[in-house]
Design a protein around this motif. Sequence first.
Motif, short mmCIF file in Angstrom:
data_model
loop_
_atom_site.label_atom_id
_atom_site.label_comp_id
_atom_site.label_asym_id
_atom_site.label_seq_id
_atom_site.Cartn_x
_atom_site.Cartn_y
_atom_site.Cartn_z
N THR A 35 1.36 -0.27 10.22
CA THR A 35 0.20 -0.23 11.11
C THR A 35 0.35 0.89 12.13
O THR A 35 1.47 1.18 12.56
CB THR A 35 0.02 -1.56 11.86
N SER A 36 -0.77 1.52 12.50
CA SER A 36 -0.63 2.58 13.49
C SER A 36 -0.95 2.07 14.89
O SER A 36 -0.72 2.78 15.86
CB SER A 36 -1.51 3.78 13.14
N LEU B 45 2.72 -1.82 -0.42
CA LEU B 45 1.43 -2.47 -0.59
C LEU B 45 0.33 -1.56 -0.05
O LEU B 45 0.34 -1.20 1.12
CB LEU B 45 1.41 -3.81 0.14
N SER C 261 1.32 11.12 8.88
CA SER C 261 0.61 11.70 7.74
C SER C 261 0.66 13.23 7.78
O SER C 261 0.46 13.80 8.86
CB SER C 261 -0.84 11.22 7.78
N ASP D 219 -1.68 -2.09 -5.46
CA ASP D 219 -3.00 -1.99 -4.85
C ASP D 219 -3.88 -3.08 -5.44
O ASP D 219 -3.41 -3.91 -6.23
CB ASP D 219 -3.60 -0.58 -5.05
N HIS E 115 6.48 2.86 11.16
CA HIS E 115 5.30 3.70 11.36
C HIS E 115 5.57 5.13 10.87
O HIS E 115 6.32 5.88 11.48
CB HIS E 115 4.92 3.69 12.85
N PHE E 116 4.91 5.46 9.75
CA PHE E 116 5.03 6.81 9.17
C PHE E 116 3.93 7.70 9.75
O PHE E 116 2.95 7.22 10.30
CB PHE E 116 4.85 6.75 7.66
N LEU F 261 -6.43 -9.10 7.02
CA LEU F 261 -5.92 -8.65 5.73
C LEU F 261 -4.40 -8.54 5.76
O LEU F 261 -3.70 -9.00 4.85
CB LEU F 261 -6.54 -7.29 5.37
N LYS F 262 -3.88 -7.96 6.82
CA LYS F 262 -2.43 -7.77 6.92
C LYS F 262 -1.74 -9.14 6.94
O LYS F 262 -0.72 -9.33 6.27
CB LYS F 262 -2.08 -6.92 8.13
N ALA G 67 0.87 -0.91 3.64
CA ALA G 67 0.04 0.19 4.15
C ALA G 67 -1.39 -0.03 3.69
O ALA G 67 -2.02 0.85 3.11
CB ALA G 67 0.59 1.53 3.65
N VAL G 68 -1.87 -1.26 3.90
CA VAL G 68 -3.26 -1.57 3.55
C VAL G 68 -4.15 -1.23 4.76
O VAL G 68 -3.66 -0.73 5.76
CB VAL G 68 -3.44 -3.06 3.14
N PHE G 69 -5.44 -1.51 4.64
CA PHE G 69 -6.35 -1.15 5.72
C PHE G 69 -5.90 -1.74 7.06
O PHE G 69 -5.25 -2.78 7.09
CB PHE G 69 -7.77 -1.66 5.43
N GLU G 70 -6.31 -1.07 8.13
CA GLU G 70 -5.92 -1.51 9.48
C GLU G 70 -6.77 -2.72 9.89
O GLU G 70 -7.76 -2.58 10.61
CB GLU G 70 -6.12 -0.32 10.44
P1 NAD Z 1 -6.17 4.03 2.98
O1 NAD Z 1 -7.54 3.50 3.21
O2 NAD Z 1 -6.02 5.42 2.47
O3 NAD Z 1 -5.38 3.09 2.00
C1 NAD Z 1 -5.35 1.69 2.06
C2 NAD Z 1 -5.12 1.17 0.67
O4 NAD Z 1 -4.87 -0.22 0.75
C3 NAD Z 1 -6.30 1.36 -0.27
O5 NAD Z 1 -5.88 2.03 -1.44
C4 NAD Z 1 -6.72 -0.07 -0.58
O6 NAD Z 1 -7.25 -0.22 -1.87
C5 NAD Z 1 -5.41 -0.81 -0.40
N1 NAD Z 1 -5.56 -2.24 -0.22
C6 NAD Z 1 -6.49 -2.93 0.46
N2 NAD Z 1 -6.28 -4.24 0.35
C7 NAD Z 1 -5.17 -4.40 -0.39
C8 NAD Z 1 -4.44 -5.53 -0.86
N3 NAD Z 1 -4.82 -6.76 -0.57
N4 NAD Z 1 -3.34 -5.32 -1.61
C9 NAD Z 1 -2.94 -4.07 -1.89
N5 NAD Z 1 -3.61 -2.97 -1.50
C10 NAD Z 1 -4.70 -3.13 -0.75
O7 NAD Z 1 -5.42 3.85 4.37
P2 NAD Z 1 -4.19 4.66 4.96
O8 NAD Z 1 -4.69 5.84 5.73
O9 NAD Z 1 -3.18 4.88 3.91
O10 NAD Z 1 -3.64 3.63 6.05
C11 NAD Z 1 -2.91 2.48 5.69
C12 NAD Z 1 -2.24 1.90 6.91
O11 NAD Z 1 -1.39 2.89 7.48
C13 NAD Z 1 -3.17 1.47 8.01
O12 NAD Z 1 -2.65 0.34 8.65
C14 NAD Z 1 -3.16 2.65 8.97
O13 NAD Z 1 -3.48 2.28 10.29
C15 NAD Z 1 -1.73 3.08 8.84
N6 NAD Z 1 -1.45 4.48 9.20
C16 NAD Z 1 -2.29 5.47 8.82
C17 NAD Z 1 -2.01 6.77 9.18
C18 NAD Z 1 -2.91 7.90 8.75
O14 NAD Z 1 -2.79 9.01 9.29
N7 NAD Z 1 -3.80 7.69 7.80
C19 NAD Z 1 -0.85 7.06 9.91
C20 NAD Z 1 0.01 6.02 10.24
C21 NAD Z 1 -0.30 4.73 9.88
#
Ligand code: NAD
Length: 715
Positions: A432-433, A323, A457, A347, A454-455, A410-411, A403-406
């Motif tokens: 989630t991070s 997600l 990047s 998405d 937790h992956f 929403l989560k 992996a939606v917004f933090e």
């Molecule tokens: P991102 O902003 O690149 O992507 C989030 C995606 O979620 C967007 O494409 C958005 O359209 C989609 N989205 C939002 N609402 C949605 C819904 N209801 N259904 C489906 N999709 C939806 O964010 P990201 O960097 O990929 O981070 C995602 C998660 O991973 C966050 O919780 C973040 O904390 C975590 N995380 C990020 C990193 C990093 O380095 N970026 C590392 C580890 C964990």
Amino acid sequence: MSGFNYEKDADGIVTVTMDMAGPVNSMSPKFSPLFKETIAKLEAEAGLTGVVFASAKKTFFAGGDLNSLLATTADQTEAFFNTLQDMKADMRRLEKLPVPVVSAINGAALGGGFEICLSTNYRIAYNHKSVQIGLPEVSLGLLPGGGGVVRMVNLLGLQNALPFLLEGKKVTPEKALEAGMIHELVDSVDELEPRAKAYLVEQKGNEAAAVQPWDTKGFRIPGGNANSPKLAQVLMGAPAMLAQKTRGLLPAPEQILDCAVEAARLDFDTAMTIESRGLAYLAITPQAKNLITTFFFQMNKVNGGASRPKDIEPQKTKKVGVLGAGMMGQGIAFSSAMVGIEVILKDISVEAAEKGKAYSEKLLDKRISRGRMTEEKKAEVLALIKPTADDADLQGCDLIIEAVFENIELKNKITQSTEKYLCEGGVWGSNTSSLPISLLSEAASKPENFIGIHFFSPVDKMPLVELICGDKTSDLALAKAFDYTKQIRKTPIVVNDSLAFFTSRTFATYIDEGVRMTTEGAYPVRIDNLGKAIGMPVGPLNVHDETSQELTRKATETWEAMGVKNTWGEQDAVDEMLAFMIGENNRGGRHHGGGYYEYGADRSKTIWPSLVEKYYQPDFDISDADIKDRLLFRQVIESLKCLQTGVLRTVADGNIGSIMGIGAPIWTGGFLQFVNTYGLEKFQTRCGELAAEYGERFECPQIVADKIAAGETFQ
Ligand code: NAD
């Protein structure tokens, strides 16, 4: 002779099949007497025409005995040196037998295993990718001390041998043949011994076949010796290039370079002695102890499933729902499809999901252009990823990873709206991070099936996954997440729930301490340089620019809303900095209009003058040693706190997690292992000094005193 089978055939060929007790052949204390006895028997063998060295195990020979190496102490250096010299004298006797000796390489021949092969006259290998060949000692802080350095230099020449020795490159038989490390390939294991014997029959009467190149009259090292003008020039720059790579923190590559140059300068036997001295020296260094402990023993533990619940059947993932097709989701989709897992990539719109899938296509095309993938395989992988905006496509997933917004709301919302599509017993994972897993799991109807996955990047490159168990996470859910992580060929560490878990929490202290010293008045670039000097991949301010001040601001806001802000660690330095950087100057990081540094269109990077103007105090007095220790000790102390409070379940997870997830300096063997070789008492004392000078965050966690009282270290 138990351990080595000795068989002579009608042609006068003796086959020595190594079959030592245990799963592999290795240079355990049992090896030396066996080897010595065998050589003596071969020397005395009447009518001998040739020898084949073979293995009855899956691997040819596993190499040095790391348990004994780890146990070797400084007062045993001389004895260890003598043992090495003795074993090498036996290898020398083997290569000086008046008949040719062939190694029949049926499986991996690494380190000591390949050194045995190098002391035979002819090397034939089974051409299969499981048969790895090389001298990886450097990756454990050691050098190939069984003649590996000297023979490789004599065989390939100094310049060609160096990459194998300094980088510990392991290669397939085909590549080894190309490089000149072996002589011949066969296509099946069954052909190995017959071919080895046939070769020996062919060489009957050819005395030269029994003589190593370096023992022939008039031998010259390929590419010349160390004094040849061409090599002399290469050698002038080599130490500087190496120092740039190791930052002077790893003694093994330096010793290897030294020893290899000596091998190209001195006579064979003297060089051999120098090589033994080199290994005897390295074996007792803290760096070798750290690397062996973490990269060999603990890595095996972690990958072997020490943190996986026992007694639960293997859990294979067949269909995963991802997600959010953003930066993380697209990488998770790619890594899953690459191993044949069906992926539903969801998405908010089909376009957004398709964009996420296009990321996989880009990565696959890159592989094709490098000749590492076929068009068919690409099509197969892509066919597994279904981009969608429709929740119903998730029907039947055995694992969903969001992996939606933090954002908690929403989560929670998507957990509730999509968990019903999971198949019976399916598991829900959150990427989630920083948000607590127990809290997020409250939104789930079955919190026992909820876990943090937790992956890091970029997902396709980063080898670590941190699995976080909430209060209610079941063993079955953990086993599922663990097996999925292994299925996508990554290394799982398992931790308990805590704000920002283990990796992000510890990493945050590195940034915090860098920011703190900046606000105290130290020159920012100096702080970053000293961060690199301790072996971190980048300085703390530099890395904050990359991960972004903006992200820190968001996380801080979230924690504030949750009422957990400032319940752990001191954050006031970062708070003040965020107010200055973002609040006053709209600088949220490299990709948000600049950060502590300014980034030019021409890829230039210079410190942002207003930062210096605001904080730098030329008369702020702090030594390099204190800056370095503050950056390192903060992270070590945080890791110890994680262990003390049960966030870390095992030391191995802490060490592997800190190296692979945080970028802990390799030489430390991880933030917990660091304390072992630094010395627990010494560590306590240094913490005391830092705490007195810089604040209570440096106070030594109780767990260190407990270990000292118990006479233990962190294992
Ligand atoms: P991102 O902003 O690149 O992507 C989030 C995606 O979620 C967007 O494409 C958005 O359209 C989609 N989205 C939002 N609402 C949605 C819904 N209801 N259904 C489906 N999709 C939806 O964010 P990201 O960097 O990929 O981070 C995602 C998660 O991973 C966050 O919780 C973040 O904390 C975590 N995380 C990020 C990193 C990093 O380095 N970026 C590392 C580890 C964990």
